[in-house]
Scaffold this motif. Structure first.
Motif, PDB file in Angstrom:
ATOM      1  N   LEU A 148       0.834  -1.204   0.000  1.00 13.58           N
ATOM      2  CA  LEU A 148       0.000   0.000   0.000  1.00 13.58           C
ATOM      3  C   LEU A 148       0.862   1.244   0.000  1.00 13.58           C
ATOM      4  O   LEU A 148       0.569   2.218  -0.713  1.00 13.58           O
ATOM      5  N   ALA A 149       1.942   1.231   0.792  1.00  8.82           N
ATOM      6  CA  ALA A 149       2.848   2.382   0.820  1.00  8.82           C
ATOM      7  C   ALA A 149       3.521   2.593  -0.525  1.00  8.82           C
ATOM      8  O   ALA A 149       3.668   3.725  -1.000  1.00  8.82           O
ATOM      9  N   ILE A 150       3.938   1.501  -1.176  1.00  3.93           N
ATOM     10  CA  ILE A 150       4.561   1.615  -2.498  1.00  3.93           C
ATOM     11  C   ILE A 150       3.572   2.194  -3.509  1.00  3.93           C
ATOM     12  O   ILE A 150       3.934   3.031  -4.350  1.00  3.93           O
ATOM     13  N   ALA A 151       2.307   1.757  -3.432  1.00  5.86           N
ATOM     14  CA  ALA A 151       1.299   2.276  -4.352  1.00  5.86           C
ATOM     15  C   ALA A 151       1.077   3.771  -4.141  1.00  5.86           C
ATOM     16  O   ALA A 151       0.946   4.537  -5.109  1.00  5.86           O
ATOM     17  N   ILE A 152       1.052   4.199  -2.884  1.00  7.12           N
ATOM     18  CA  ILE A 152       0.845   5.621  -2.596  1.00  7.12           C
ATOM     19  C   ILE A 152       2.017   6.439  -3.093  1.00  7.12           C
ATOM     20  O   ILE A 152       1.847   7.507  -3.703  1.00  7.12           O
ATOM     21  N   ILE A 153       3.248   5.948  -2.861  1.00  7.85           N
ATOM     22  CA  ILE A 153       4.426   6.687  -3.303  1.00  7.85           C
ATOM     23  C   ILE A 153       4.524   6.685  -4.823  1.00  7.85           C
ATOM     24  O   ILE A 153       5.011   7.647  -5.429  1.00  7.85           O
ATOM     25  N   ALA A 154       4.054   5.625  -5.456  1.00  9.05           N
ATOM     26  CA  ALA A 154       4.040   5.597  -6.920  1.00  9.05           C
ATOM     27  C   ALA A 154       3.147   6.699  -7.482  1.00  9.05           C
ATOM     28  O   ALA A 154       3.407   7.237  -8.568  1.00  9.05           O
ATOM     29  N   ILE A 155       2.111   7.047  -6.739  1.00 12.26           N
ATOM     30  CA  ILE A 155       1.214   8.121  -7.165  1.00 12.26           C
ATOM     31  C   ILE A 155       1.803   9.489  -6.827  1.00 12.26           C
ATOM     32  O   ILE A 155       1.796  10.410  -7.653  1.00 12.26           O
ATOM     33  N   LEU A 156       2.344   9.624  -5.604  1.00 13.14           N
ATOM     34  CA  LEU A 156       2.834  10.919  -5.141  1.00 13.14           C
ATOM     35  C   LEU A 156       4.259  11.214  -5.589  1.00 13.14           C
ATOM     36  O   LEU A 156       4.651  12.365  -5.688  1.00 13.14           O
ATOM     37  N   GLY A 157       5.054  10.167  -5.809  1.00 15.73           N
ATOM     38  CA  GLY A 157       6.451  10.357  -6.155  1.00 15.73           C
ATOM     39  C   GLY A 157       7.346  10.052  -4.964  1.00 15.73           C
ATOM     40  O   GLY A 157       6.916  10.110  -3.815  1.00 15.73           O
ATOM     41  N   PRO A 158       8.626   9.733  -5.210  1.00 18.14           N
ATOM     42  CA  PRO A 158       9.546   9.401  -4.116  1.00 18.14           C
ATOM     43  C   PRO A 158       9.915  10.628  -3.295  1.00 18.14           C
ATOM     44  O   PRO A 158       9.768  11.762  -3.739  1.00 18.14           O
ATOM     45  N   GLY A 159      10.398  10.376  -2.080  1.00 13.88           N
ATOM     46  CA  GLY A 159      10.797  11.465  -1.181  1.00 13.88           C
ATOM     47  C   GLY A 159      10.360  11.174   0.242  1.00 13.88           C
ATOM     48  O   GLY A 159       9.398  10.424   0.469  1.00 13.88           O
ATOM     49  N   LEU A 160      11.061  11.749   1.196  1.00 15.58           N
ATOM     50  CA  LEU A 160      10.762  11.479   2.596  1.00 15.58           C
ATOM     51  C   LEU A 160       9.386  11.990   2.998  1.00 15.58           C
ATOM     52  O   LEU A 160       8.695  11.360   3.797  1.00 15.58           O
ATOM     53  N   ILE A 161       8.982  13.131   2.469  1.00 19.79           N
ATOM     54  CA  ILE A 161       7.661  13.670   2.812  1.00 19.79           C
ATOM     55  C   ILE A 161       6.560  12.721   2.358  1.00 19.79           C
ATOM     56  O   ILE A 161       5.595  12.444   3.088  1.00 19.79           O
ATOM     57  N   ASN A 162       6.693  12.192   1.154  1.00 19.50           N
ATOM     58  CA  ASN A 162       5.699  11.251   0.657  1.00 19.50           C
ATOM     59  C   ASN A 162       5.752   9.919   1.403  1.00 19.50           C
ATOM     60  O   ASN A 162       4.739   9.222   1.518  1.00 19.50           O
ATOM     61  N   VAL A 163       6.935   9.550   1.903  1.00 19.31           N
ATOM     62  CA  VAL A 163       7.037   8.362   2.750  1.00 19.31           C
ATOM     63  C   VAL A 163       6.229   8.564   4.027  1.00 19.31           C
ATOM     64  O   VAL A 163       5.509   7.654   4.477  1.00 19.31           O
ATOM     65  N   VAL A 164       6.341   9.742   4.634  1.00 20.58           N
ATOM     66  CA  VAL A 164       5.564  10.045   5.840  1.00 20.58           C
ATOM     67  C   VAL A 164       4.073   9.967   5.548  1.00 20.58           C
ATOM     68  O   VAL A 164       3.296   9.399   6.337  1.00 20.58           O
ATOM     69  N   ILE A 165       3.656  10.513   4.405  1.00 16.16           N
ATOM     70  CA  ILE A 165       2.236  10.469   4.035  1.00 16.16           C
ATOM     71  C   ILE A 165       1.772   9.021   3.856  1.00 16.16           C
ATOM     72  O   ILE A 165       0.703   8.627   4.343  1.00 16.16           O
ATOM     73  N   ALA A 166       2.581   8.221   3.169  1.00 21.45           N
ATOM     74  CA  ALA A 166       2.207   6.819   2.934  1.00 21.45           C
ATOM     75  C   ALA A 166       2.127   6.032   4.235  1.00 21.45           C
ATOM     76  O   ALA A 166       1.174   5.275   4.462  1.00 21.45           O
ATOM     77  N   LEU A 167       3.113   6.224   5.119  1.00 18.95           N
ATOM     78  CA  LEU A 167       3.099   5.521   6.397  1.00 18.95           C
ATOM     79  C   LEU A 167       1.927   5.966   7.264  1.00 18.95           C
ATOM     80  O   LEU A 167       1.348   5.161   7.999  1.00 18.95           O
ATOM     81  N   SER A 168       1.589   7.240   7.193  1.00 19.18           N
ATOM     82  CA  SER A 168       0.452   7.739   7.971  1.00 19.18           C
ATOM     83  C   SER A 168      -0.853   7.125   7.484  1.00 19.18           C
ATOM     84  O   SER A 168      -1.706   6.733   8.289  1.00 19.18           O
ATOM     85  N   ILE A 169      -0.994   7.011   6.164  1.00 19.36           N
ATOM     86  CA  ILE A 169      -2.244   6.494   5.608  1.00 19.36           C
ATOM     87  C   ILE A 169      -2.446   5.038   5.994  1.00 19.36           C
ATOM     88  O   ILE A 169      -3.542   4.630   6.414  1.00 19.36           O
ATOM     89  N   PHE A 170      -1.399   4.193   5.884  1.00 21.14           N
ATOM     90  CA  PHE A 170      -1.630   2.788   6.191  1.00 21.14           C
ATOM     91  C   PHE A 170      -1.627   2.512   7.686  1.00 21.14           C
ATOM     92  O   PHE A 170      -1.899   1.381   8.109  1.00 21.14           O
ATOM     93  N   SER A 171      -1.348   3.545   8.520  1.00 19.28           N
ATOM     94  CA  SER A 171      -1.489   3.382   9.968  1.00 19.28           C
ATOM     95  C   SER A 171      -2.907   3.674  10.452  1.00 19.28           C
ATOM     96  O   SER A 171      -3.300   3.229  11.529  1.00 19.28           O
ATOM     97  N   VAL A 172      -3.667   4.428   9.651  1.00 18.13           N
ATOM     98  CA  VAL A 172      -5.001   4.857  10.076  1.00 18.13           C
ATOM     99  C   VAL A 172      -5.936   3.688  10.387  1.00 18.13           C
ATOM    100  O   VAL A 172      -6.555   3.660  11.461  1.00 18.13           O
TER     101      VAL A 172
END
Length: 298
Positions: A148-172
């Motif tokens: 799920l995190a890889i899919a989110i980053i594939a949409i948003l693009g690589p980077g630490l900020i997008n990693v935080v967003i992806a990790l936050s989403i799959f923690s919800v």
């Protein structure tokens, strides 16, 4: 008569001097008995200290290359050796502590706040809102966290900020499911029914009664989830989806050093070791907190 009057006064004094323990003292007493978790918590405090003062504690510039000292082993000058650009690995590990802990903490706070809010309103109000939130969580649970995190980053693009967003989403959804269960249990408690009978608002009941009753479970889950978030962030950086290669991130260091694992194993040994110890420490603290908050524990 005077002797009869003195007896109740003596009993009052003994009652006033009887020791009383605050919840904080009770927690500290139980926590000190969890020796493994206590040692792990000291290690985490050390990491926090290093993360705050990392730029001053690092003996070398973590970004400055030294092409005359490439892939050298551990020495008294370079405690963990140097990487393929001659940069001091020990200094990069120190500075990278702030990145790894920061990504994990921010993602857990963001996902925890959103998930706790959804879990509270889902468990307290129930009905269609509960079914809608839980079905959405079930859909997210159908995907492995890292996928799920890889899919989110594939949409948003690589980077630490997008990693935080992806990790936050799959923690919800994990937080929402946990808090919903605690809210369903607390909603049946007598003190909540008493608050409802005197006309207390739903907001007050949720904020003053239901949320505090689930704080113990939240602390345990946050500790364990923190280790998973740090490991997931390192995994994404290892795959090239997180921190850039020049950033002193633990996952990025492992990714850059994997080509030299046979000729210079120290390049991946020390980042892997500190990552392992950090995740293990958070899991051990979570186990200790679970035992402390367990009402059956002495």
């Amino acid at each position: 008569m005077s002797q009869i009057q003195m007896e109740p006064n003596h009993s009052n004094v003994s009652y006033q001097e009887s020791p009383s323990y605050s919840p904080l003292k009770q927690f500290w007493k139980k926590w000190c008995k969890q020796r493994v978790a206590f040692i792990a918590s000291l290690f985490i405090l050390l990491l926090v200290f290093v993360a705050i003062l990392g730029n001053w504690l690092a003996p070398h510039d973590p970004y400055e290359p030294n092409y005359s000292n490439i892939l050298s082993g551990p020495t008294t000058e370079n405690f963990a050796g140097t990487d393929e650009y001659g940069r001091d690995i020990f200094s990069r590990l120190i500075v990278g502590t702030k990145i790894s802990l920061g990504v994990g903490l921010i993602s857990i706070l963001a996902g925890g706040i959103i998930g706790t809010f959804l879990g509270l309103i889902s468990g307290y109000f129930g009905g269609r809102l509960d079914r809608f939130i839980m079905r959405g969580s079930d859909i997210m649970f159908a995907f492995p966290d890292i996928l799920l995190a890889i899919a989110i980053i594939a949409i948003l693009g690589p980077g630490l900020i997008n990693v935080v967003i992806a990790l936050s989403i799959f923690s919800v959804p994990s937080f929402a499911r946990l808090v919903r269960g605690a809210a369903l249990e607390a909603k049946q408690a007598e003190y909540v029914e008493a608050a409802q009978s005197i006309g207390a608002s739903s907001y007050r009941i949720i904020w003053k009664h239901i949320l505090p009753s689930s704080m113990g479970e939240l602390l345990v889950f946050c500790s364990m989830r923190m280790g998973n978030a740090i490991l997931a962030a390192a995994t994404l950086s290892f795959l090239g989806l997180g921190a850039s290669p020049e950033t002193p991130d633990w996952g990025a260091m492992l990714s850059m050093g994997r080509d030299y694992i046979s000729s210079a194993s120290h390049v991946v040994l020390f980042p892997g070791l500190i990552l392992f110890l950090t995740v293990l420490a958070f899991n051990l603290v979570g186990d200790g907190l679970r035992d402390v908050f367990d009402p059956k524990s002495s």
